[in-house]
Design a protein around this motif. Structure first.
Motif, PDB file in Angstrom:
ATOM      1  N   GLY A 103       0.815  -1.216   0.000  1.00 43.38           N
ATOM      2  CA  GLY A 103       0.000   0.000   0.000  1.00 43.38           C
ATOM      3  C   GLY A 103       0.844   1.259   0.000  1.00 43.38           C
ATOM      4  N   LEU A 104       2.054   1.162  -0.574  1.00 44.01           N
ATOM      5  CA  LEU A 104       2.989   2.299  -0.548  1.00 44.01           C
ATOM      6  C   LEU A 104       3.389   2.744  -1.952  1.00 44.01           C
ATOM      7  CD1 LEU A 104       5.337   0.938   2.290  1.00 44.01           C
ATOM      8  CD2 LEU A 104       3.634   2.735   2.514  1.00 44.01           C
ATOM      9  N   SER A 105       2.461   2.620  -2.915  1.00 42.87           N
ATOM     10  CA  SER A 105       2.794   2.961  -4.310  1.00 42.87           C
ATOM     11  C   SER A 105       3.302   4.389  -4.451  1.00 42.87           C
ATOM     12  CB  SER A 105       1.571   2.798  -5.208  1.00 42.87           C
ATOM     13  OG  SER A 105       1.002   1.542  -4.997  1.00 42.87           O
ATOM     14  N   HIS A 106       2.874   5.271  -3.519  1.00 42.75           N
ATOM     15  CA  HIS A 106       3.293   6.681  -3.625  1.00 42.75           C
ATOM     16  C   HIS A 106       4.810   6.827  -3.496  1.00 42.75           C
ATOM     17  CE1 HIS A 106       2.716   5.890   0.650  1.00 42.75           C
ATOM     18  NE2 HIS A 106       3.516   6.914   0.917  1.00 42.75           N
ATOM     19  N   LEU A 107       5.492   5.785  -2.976  1.00 42.15           N
ATOM     20  CA  LEU A 107       6.952   5.872  -2.840  1.00 42.15           C
ATOM     21  C   LEU A 107       7.672   5.390  -4.091  1.00 42.15           C
ATOM     22  CD1 LEU A 107       7.361   4.522   0.799  1.00 42.15           C
ATOM     23  CD2 LEU A 107       7.484   6.883   0.032  1.00 42.15           C
ATOM     24  N   GLN A 108       6.909   4.917  -5.062  1.00 42.27           N
ATOM     25  CA  GLN A 108       7.480   4.296  -6.257  1.00 42.27           C
ATOM     26  C   GLN A 108       8.604   5.106  -6.898  1.00 42.27           C
ATOM     27  OE1 GLN A 108       7.637   1.680  -7.781  1.00 42.27           O
ATOM     28  NE2 GLN A 108       8.072   2.103  -9.930  1.00 42.27           N
ATOM     29  N   THR A 109       8.389   6.392  -7.106  1.00 44.49           N
ATOM     30  CA  THR A 109       9.449   7.175  -7.753  1.00 44.49           C
ATOM     31  C   THR A 109      10.536   7.531  -6.751  1.00 44.49           C
ATOM     32  OG1 THR A 109       8.061   9.086  -7.405  1.00 44.49           O
ATOM     33  CG2 THR A 109       8.107   8.176  -9.635  1.00 44.49           C
ATOM     34  N   ALA A 110      10.138   7.845  -5.507  1.00 43.94           N
ATOM     35  CA  ALA A 110      11.098   8.277  -4.487  1.00 43.94           C
ATOM     36  C   ALA A 110      12.126   7.198  -4.187  1.00 43.94           C
ATOM     37  CB  ALA A 110      10.365   8.658  -3.215  1.00 43.94           C
ATOM     38  N   VAL A 111      11.688   5.928  -4.120  1.00 51.58           N
ATOM     39  CA  VAL A 111      12.566   4.865  -3.674  1.00 51.58           C
ATOM     40  C   VAL A 111      13.686   4.582  -4.682  1.00 51.58           C
ATOM     41  CG1 VAL A 111      11.519   2.742  -4.546  1.00 51.58           C
ATOM     42  CG2 VAL A 111      12.408   2.812  -2.215  1.00 51.58           C
ATOM     43  N   LEU A 112      13.470   4.943  -5.929  1.00 54.91           N
ATOM     44  CA  LEU A 112      14.486   4.700  -6.955  1.00 54.91           C
ATOM     45  C   LEU A 112      15.474   5.857  -7.058  1.00 54.91           C
ATOM     46  CD1 LEU A 112      12.209   3.101  -9.684  1.00 54.91           C
ATOM     47  CD2 LEU A 112      13.792   1.948  -8.143  1.00 54.91           C
ATOM     48  N   ASN A 113      15.266   6.879  -6.254  1.00 55.68           N
ATOM     49  CA  ASN A 113      16.120   8.056  -6.316  1.00 55.68           C
ATOM     50  C   ASN A 113      17.019   8.133  -5.077  1.00 55.68           C
ATOM     51  OD1 ASN A 113      17.282  10.535  -6.466  1.00 55.68           O
ATOM     52  ND2 ASN A 113      15.368  11.697  -6.574  1.00 55.68           N
ATOM     53  N   ASP A 114      18.271   7.688  -5.235  1.00 52.13           N
ATOM     54  CA  ASP A 114      19.215   7.650  -4.117  1.00 52.13           C
ATOM     55  C   ASP A 114      19.539   9.038  -3.574  1.00 52.13           C
ATOM     56  OD1 ASP A 114      19.778   5.215  -3.203  1.00 52.13           O
ATOM     57  OD2 ASP A 114      21.676   4.952  -4.264  1.00 52.13           O
ATOM     58  N   PHE A 115      19.312  10.073  -4.390  1.00 52.65           N
ATOM     59  CA  PHE A 115      19.716  11.421  -3.984  1.00 52.65           C
ATOM     60  C   PHE A 115      18.674  12.096  -3.097  1.00 52.65           C
ATOM     61  CE2 PHE A 115      21.912  10.484  -7.939  1.00 52.65           C
ATOM     62  CZ  PHE A 115      23.221  10.596  -7.499  1.00 52.65           C
ATOM     63  N   ALA A 116      17.449  11.617  -3.143  1.00 52.14           N
ATOM     64  CA  ALA A 116      16.399  12.198  -2.303  1.00 52.14           C
ATOM     65  C   ALA A 116      15.615  11.062  -1.659  1.00 52.14           C
ATOM     66  CB  ALA A 116      15.477  13.083  -3.136  1.00 52.14           C
ATOM     67  N   PRO A 117      16.246  10.351  -0.693  1.00 51.04           N
ATOM     68  CA  PRO A 117      15.556   9.202  -0.103  1.00 51.04           C
ATOM     69  C   PRO A 117      14.247   9.622   0.556  1.00 51.04           C
ATOM     70  CG  PRO A 117      17.640   9.665   1.047  1.00 51.04           C
ATOM     71  CD  PRO A 117      17.535  10.628  -0.095  1.00 51.04           C
ATOM     72  N   PRO A 118      13.198   8.823   0.440  1.00 48.80           N
ATOM     73  CA  PRO A 118      11.897   9.198   0.994  1.00 48.80           C
ATOM     74  C   PRO A 118      11.901   9.096   2.522  1.00 48.80           C
ATOM     75  CG  PRO A 118      11.825   6.973   0.131  1.00 48.80           C
ATOM     76  CD  PRO A 118      13.186   7.512  -0.194  1.00 48.80           C
ATOM     77  N   ILE A 119      11.065   9.889   3.170  1.00 57.79           N
ATOM     78  CA  ILE A 119      10.874   9.754   4.619  1.00 57.79           C
ATOM     79  C   ILE A 119       9.672   8.838   4.824  1.00 57.79           C
ATOM     80  CG2 ILE A 119      10.204  11.018   6.705  1.00 57.79           C
ATOM     81  CD1 ILE A 119      11.861  13.370   5.530  1.00 57.79           C
ATOM     82  N   VAL A 120       9.881   7.780   5.579  1.00 59.84           N
ATOM     83  CA  VAL A 120       8.855   6.755   5.727  1.00 59.84           C
ATOM     84  C   VAL A 120       8.558   6.566   7.211  1.00 59.84           C
ATOM     85  CG1 VAL A 120       8.284   4.353   5.208  1.00 59.84           C
ATOM     86  CG2 VAL A 120       9.765   5.617   3.673  1.00 59.84           C
ATOM     87  N   ARG A 121       7.252   6.500   7.549  1.00 61.47           N
ATOM     88  CA  ARG A 121       6.875   6.271   8.956  1.00 61.47           C
ATOM     89  C   ARG A 121       7.105   4.806   9.341  1.00 61.47           C
ATOM     90  NH1 ARG A 121       2.560   9.593   7.410  1.00 61.47           N
ATOM     91  NH2 ARG A 121       1.309   7.758   6.939  1.00 61.47           N
ATOM     92  N   THR A 122       7.280   4.560  10.659  1.00 63.19           N
ATOM     93  CA  THR A 122       7.499   3.188  11.135  1.00 63.19           C
ATOM     94  C   THR A 122       6.345   2.271  10.724  1.00 63.19           C
ATOM     95  OG1 THR A 122       8.657   4.133  13.018  1.00 63.19           O
ATOM     96  CG2 THR A 122       8.061   1.834  13.193  1.00 63.19           C
TER      97      THR A 122
END
Ligand SMILES: [Zn+2]
Length: 180
Positions: free
Chosen positions: A17-36
């Motif tokens: 249920g985290l599709s919104h991270l799809q682009t962020a996770v592939l970008n090493d330069f701007a790692p996504p902030i993810v809740r526990t």
């Protein structure tokens, strides 16, 4: 980071249920902030798609990658600086009491229990395995690795914490044992 198969990472994130991270996770330069709680869903998705043994391996590799960063946490540094004031024979017990304080501040609610032979760090709401059920053995290998790394950094001794019971096995809490 090694190159990831985008279709695989996509299906894991979708499953969690985290599709919104799809682009962020592939970008090493701007790692996504993810809740526990989001991380917990991702661990659950890894477990459902790969099974018990591979999830344990994944969690071990993940912890090895995280450890150098987490050991720089100010709370860890502060505790290791306090250690010289502790009498050497007290260091093990002092570390057992310091660990729940540290983990409560940076990770999850941890309680300390003890018997004649050992201390036990008990995690009732373990974010690693909250979405994993029916394992044959304890599965929170990343916690085992990181709690051991914290214990060694704080104590300056070769202490080891082993997970002796796990929520994913249907036990009331994940329990990490430190010999007395
Ligand atoms: Zn566990």
């Amino acid at each position: 980071m090694r190159e990831m198969d985008p279709s695989k990472s996509h299906s894991l994130l979708e499953e969690a249920g985290l599709s919104h991270l799809q682009t962020a996770v592939l970008n090493d330069f701007a790692p996504p902030i993810v809740r526990t709680s989001e991380l917990a869903r991702l661990y659950g998705a890894v477990f459902r798609s790969t099974g018990e043994a591979l999830t344990r391996l994944f969690l071990g590799n993940y912890a090895r990658r995280m450890a150098p960063m987490l050991l720089k946490h100010p709370e860890v540094v502060k505790l290791s600086e306090q250690r010289p004031a502790i009498h050497p024979v007290q260091v093990r017990a002092w570390t057992a009491r310091a660990l729940p304080q540290l983990l409560n501040a940076i990770w999850a609610t941890v309680e300390l229990r003890e018997d004649d032979a050992a201390f036990y760090l008990e995690v009732e709401q373990c974010p690693i395995c909250v979405h994993m059920h029916g394992t044959t053995l304890p599965i929170c290998h990343s916690s085992e690795y990181l709690y051991t790394a914290f214990a060694r950094a704080i104590s300056g001794q070769r202490l080891t914490l082993s997970e002796v019971a796990c929520r994913a096995q249907g036990k009331p809490a994940c329990s990490f044992r430190l010999e007395k």
